[in-house]
Design a protein around this motif. Sequence first.
Motif, PDB file in Angstrom:
ATOM      1  N   ARG A  98      -1.896  63.846   3.769  1.00 13.64           N
ATOM      2  CA  ARG A  98      -1.284  63.995   2.454  1.00 13.64           C
ATOM      3  C   ARG A  98      -0.537  62.714   2.117  1.00 13.64           C
ATOM      4  O   ARG A  98       0.328  62.279   2.872  1.00 13.64           O
ATOM      5  N   GLU A  99      -0.883  62.102   0.987  1.00 11.31           N
ATOM      6  CA  GLU A  99      -0.323  60.816   0.601  1.00 11.31           C
ATOM      7  C   GLU A  99       0.166  60.864  -0.832  1.00 11.31           C
ATOM      8  O   GLU A  99      -0.318  61.649  -1.650  1.00 11.31           O
TER       9      GLU A  99
ATOM     10  N   VAL B  80       0.490  53.285  -1.121  1.00  6.21           N
ATOM     11  CA  VAL B  80       0.250  54.612  -0.571  1.00  6.21           C
ATOM     12  C   VAL B  80       1.289  54.874   0.510  1.00  6.21           C
ATOM     13  O   VAL B  80       1.410  54.101   1.460  1.00  6.21           O
ATOM     14  N   VAL B  81       2.041  55.965   0.349  1.00  7.50           N
ATOM     15  CA  VAL B  81       3.071  56.324   1.322  1.00  7.50           C
ATOM     16  C   VAL B  81       2.888  57.784   1.713  1.00  7.50           C
ATOM     17  O   VAL B  81       2.322  58.583   0.960  1.00  7.50           O
ATOM     18  N   SER B  82       3.375  58.117   2.893  1.00 13.52           N
ATOM     19  CA  SER B  82       3.314  59.486   3.388  1.00 13.52           C
ATOM     20  C   SER B  82       4.670  60.149   3.192  1.00 13.52           C
ATOM     21  O   SER B  82       5.682  59.599   3.622  1.00 13.52           O
ATOM     22  N   PRO B  83       4.732  61.311   2.561  1.00 13.33           N
ATOM     23  CA  PRO B  83       6.030  61.967   2.352  1.00 13.33           C
ATOM     24  C   PRO B  83       6.712  62.368   3.654  1.00 13.33           C
ATOM     25  O   PRO B  83       7.940  62.380   3.734  1.00 13.33           O
TER      26      PRO B  83
ATOM     27  N   MET C 273      12.149  61.439   7.011  1.00 12.97           N
ATOM     28  CA  MET C 273      11.742  62.847   7.072  1.00 12.97           C
ATOM     29  C   MET C 273      10.948  63.145   8.336  1.00 12.97           C
ATOM     30  O   MET C 273      11.009  64.245   8.878  1.00 12.97           O
ATOM     31  N   GLY C 274      10.205  62.156   8.815  1.00 10.45           N
ATOM     32  CA  GLY C 274       9.490  62.355  10.073  1.00 10.45           C
ATOM     33  C   GLY C 274      10.438  62.606  11.237  1.00 10.45           C
ATOM     34  O   GLY C 274      10.152  63.420  12.121  1.00 10.45           O
TER      35      GLY C 274
ATOM     36  N   LEU D  24      10.076  65.863  -4.568  1.00  8.43           N
ATOM     37  CA  LEU D  24       9.605  66.293  -3.255  1.00  8.43           C
ATOM     38  C   LEU D  24      10.537  65.828  -2.149  1.00  8.43           C
ATOM     39  O   LEU D  24      10.924  66.617  -1.263  1.00  8.43           O
ATOM     40  N   GLN D  25      10.936  64.567  -2.181  1.00 14.84           N
ATOM     41  CA  GLN D  25      11.781  64.055  -1.111  1.00 14.84           C
ATOM     42  C   GLN D  25      13.195  64.627  -1.178  1.00 14.84           C
ATOM     43  O   GLN D  25      13.840  64.813  -0.141  1.00 14.84           O
TER      44      GLN D  25
END
Length: 335
Positions: free
Chosen positions: A37-38, A45-48, A169-170, A271-272
């Motif tokens: 999901r990007e 392009v980043v991953s949430p 978030m990771g 989202l973030q």
Amino acid sequence: MACVVARQDLRAPAVFVLETLTVAACYYAGGRLGLLRELHISGAVVSPIWSPTGVAVVCLLVFGLRCWVGITLGALLILMHLTSLRLSSLGVLVGSTAAPVCGYLLLRRVGFRMDLTRLRDCLYLVFLGAFAAMLISSTTGAALLVATGDLPARNVWVVWLAWWVGDAMGVLLVAPVLLMLYRLRAPVRWSRWREAVVLAVIAGGLVPLATHNRASLLFVIYPLLIWTALRFQLAGSMVCALFASVMATISATDRAGPFRYLSEIEVMANLQAFNGALALTALLLSAVITEQRNTRRSVERACQELVEVLEHLTAGESAAGRPPRDEGDRPRDEG
């Protein structure tokens, strides 16, 4: 004796190689999951939820500083999967390795405990392991994109923010779950399994409905999160938070539910903000509840020990205050 030393010398490199390959495989698997999901932000392009950062921090906490080689190898495999290697890839590798290593060193310096039963440990993980350390990877990555001409300078702050929050978030969502699994020991005694099943069924129906409904019902997840924190502490709240964040990320990347008519920047911001608030609520609330319960148990244990000491002293004083009986006090048999 020489034979034993030789065996130990041969075993150490084998263990190191095995740990390195294990860390690299876990990092690569986390990266592939994060790439499912990007978000496209200003051409980047980043991953949430960039789960490899959480995997890397946990591996460092478990194996020590020597596993940085495995982190670098895993990051290299991710880069080879995404694009062809260039000179700028070296900077990305350095940032991807330095960020979790810096987080690990900061956590180790302040005496971080992996059980996350103290509020201070959760605050250390949030502000040192996530927010502070991940500045390195996001700053390095955004600067390299600008330097290579892949990103206009006017968009650098938006991409930098999305990169930083995704890496953070990771750590906040993935690392606590992995630490919980690492400390899990068999046999697992599940005294409230019926309540856990009911909670899982409710979460399985409520969370997808809230994250894919156009009426913006994301707020209804928070009572569920509080319930899990009150009843199951870190194990329940972080699993619930991770599940809700993944479902919200799927909805955001599919432009469904409350993210349907938002722009790219608005999708990223909403989202973030939701993921960050969810992770902080679950982590800090469960830590406060666990700390209070441990304090109450310590007080109850101390009170019980005090009662036992008082009972022992009372029994001793009673025995000491009783007058001794000698032979002259005994009645004589006149017969």
